[in-house]
Scaffold this active site. Structure first.
Site, PDB file in Angstrom:
ATOM      1  N   SER A  57      -3.667  -4.934  11.969  1.00 56.90           N
ATOM      2  CA  SER A  57      -3.934  -6.008  12.375  1.00 56.90           C
ATOM      3  C   SER A  57      -3.217  -7.131  11.465  1.00 56.90           C
ATOM      4  CB  SER A  57      -5.748  -6.207  12.098  1.00 56.90           C
ATOM      5  OG  SER A  57      -6.289  -7.218  12.633  1.00 56.90           O
TER       6      SER A  57
ATOM      7  N   HIS B 197      -9.574  -1.852  18.656  1.00 58.58           N
ATOM      8  CA  HIS B 197      -8.976  -2.711  17.454  1.00 58.58           C
ATOM      9  C   HIS B 197      -9.377  -1.798  16.337  1.00 58.58           C
ATOM     10  CE1 HIS B 197      -6.547  -5.987  15.653  1.00 58.58           C
ATOM     11  NE2 HIS B 197      -7.635  -5.963  14.951  1.00 58.58           N
TER      12      HIS B 197
END
Length: 401
Positions: A168, A374
């Protein structure tokens, strides 16, 4: 209303946890303690940046399983995402977590911590309580923190290059560093971007809908109120309550699962609840509000560019009315991207945009698992097979193994 009801339910459930004598709040475990609890050697290093931030690096220098302390062990730097810290690479245990798997593959593993998180909250020149402490975003983390970590690791390990893996925001800062300070390309033997985040035009997370209109463009009241402050501070008591609620059954498990997913979205079909419980011990880990605002600016502008301070300040800083883009064509280090279909923050369409501009990208790998989201890159029960084994396989090839 939905968010309010969730918070209300959270408070009620946590109140029940406190009232029940069977729940004993266990203490927070640091990264080095977590590493040692599995029998691996652990080291703690501190390095100061040019602007005074003291960053903590944790190290697994070798594997106790291999007993390879006298062998050559190429260094690998693992860098966490937004609101995270080094624990994200450890909480799934030796069988699944990338840090342990790399150590057992014969690598010298370093776990970075960006300025502002629970392990890097000291500045030799500025008080933590001053707004000046929080006057940074992921641009400075990339151009200063990551550069400082790389130089320190290479000096300590006596290598000329290292391997890098980020999740990320850990991918964002990698791209910022290598595009802004291109001399660092030669210090990267291979880079591995898990859930790469640069473009957000198609982001589906509710956080874009909630906060994007408020702070996505400069000049409004909310920008002035929210700039240069700690965003979602780490609260030890709250974290102890939440992580102790995980795995207790009923609504408690739902709280544990939804605590992060209310921001990242994507469901929890693949979640390892034990890993999530350990993650929540030290998460959220602290960040500057500017980091979040900067991401929301990218969502609003559809560009991967520097922080937008408004026309007047932009002219002073950049010599132009709008902030300049990060030039991804300047990144020539061997870099691999690993993304997923169900990522509500950095989804497939935005990864397409990234790939089109990252002209020297070595690999664009899409996880062949429709529900992978994610957070699954760091907490999924199947992340070893879908992600970590691939990363190690590619690093091994660069080492001729």
């Amino acid at each position: 209303m939905r968010g309010f009801l969730y918070v209300l339910g959270l408070l009620m459930a946590l109140g029940s946890t406190l009232a029940d004598p069977q729940y004993c709040l266990h203490p927070m475990m640091r990264s080095d303690e977590r590493i040692e609890s599995h029998g691996y050697p652990a080291e703690t290093h501190e390095v100061e940046t040019e602007d005074g931030y003291v960053l903590t690096l944790f190290r697994i220098p070798y594997s106790h399983n291999l007993k390879n302390q006298n062998a050559k062990r190429p260094p690998v730097l693992l860098q966490h995402g937004l609101f995270s810290n080094s624990d994200c690479w450890l909480t799934s245990g030796p069988e699944n977590s990338l840090a342990y798997l790399l150590a057992d593959a014969g690598y010298d593993v370093w776990l970075g911590n960006a300025r502002g998180n629970i392990y890097s909250r000291v500045n030799s020149q500025i008080s933590l309580n001053s707004p000046r402490f929080w006057h940074f975003d992921w641009h400075e983390i990339g151009t200063i923190d990551i550069a400082t970590m790389i130089d320190y690791i290479l000096d300590e390990s006596e290598y000329d290059q290292l391997h890098y893996a980020g999740h990320s925001q850990g991918t964002t800062v990698y791209m910022v560093l290598l595009s802004e300070r291109s001399e660092y390309n030669k210090k990267i033997k291979s880079g591995h971007l898990l859930a790469p985040c640069a473009f957000f035009e198609h982001g589906k997370s509710a956080i874009f809908r909630w906060l994007g209109p408020l702070v996505g463009t400069p000049g409004g009241m909310w920008n002035q109120l929210m700039v240069d402050m700690e965003l979602i501070p780490h609260n030890n008591l709250v974290n102890r309550l939440i992580d102790n609620s995980c795995g207790t059954g009923g609504p408690f498990d739902s709280i544990c699962k939804n605590g992060f997913l209310m921001f990242a979205n994507g469901g929890y079909q693949n979640i390892n609840l034990t890993a999530m419980q350990q993650l929540i011990e030290t998460h959220p880990a602290g960040a500057s509000s500017n980091q979040g605002i900067h991401y929301l600016q990218l969502w609003a502008s559809h560009f991967f560019r520097k922080y937008d301070w408004g026309v007047k300040r932009n002219q002073e800083l950049y010599g132009q009315s709008a902030p300049p883009d990060y030039d991804l064509s300047l990144i020539n280090a061997k870099t691999h991207s690993y993304s997923s279909q169900n990522d509500a923050l950095c989804g497939p369409e935005d990864v397409d945009t990234l790939v089109s501009k990252f002209i020297h990208l070595e690999e664009d790998h899409r996880v062949p698992w429709e529900s992978f989201n994610h957070l699954d890159f760091i907490v999924a029960y199947n992340m070893k097979e879908l992600i970590n084994d691939l990363v190690i396989e590619r690093i091994n090839k660069y080492e001729g193994r």
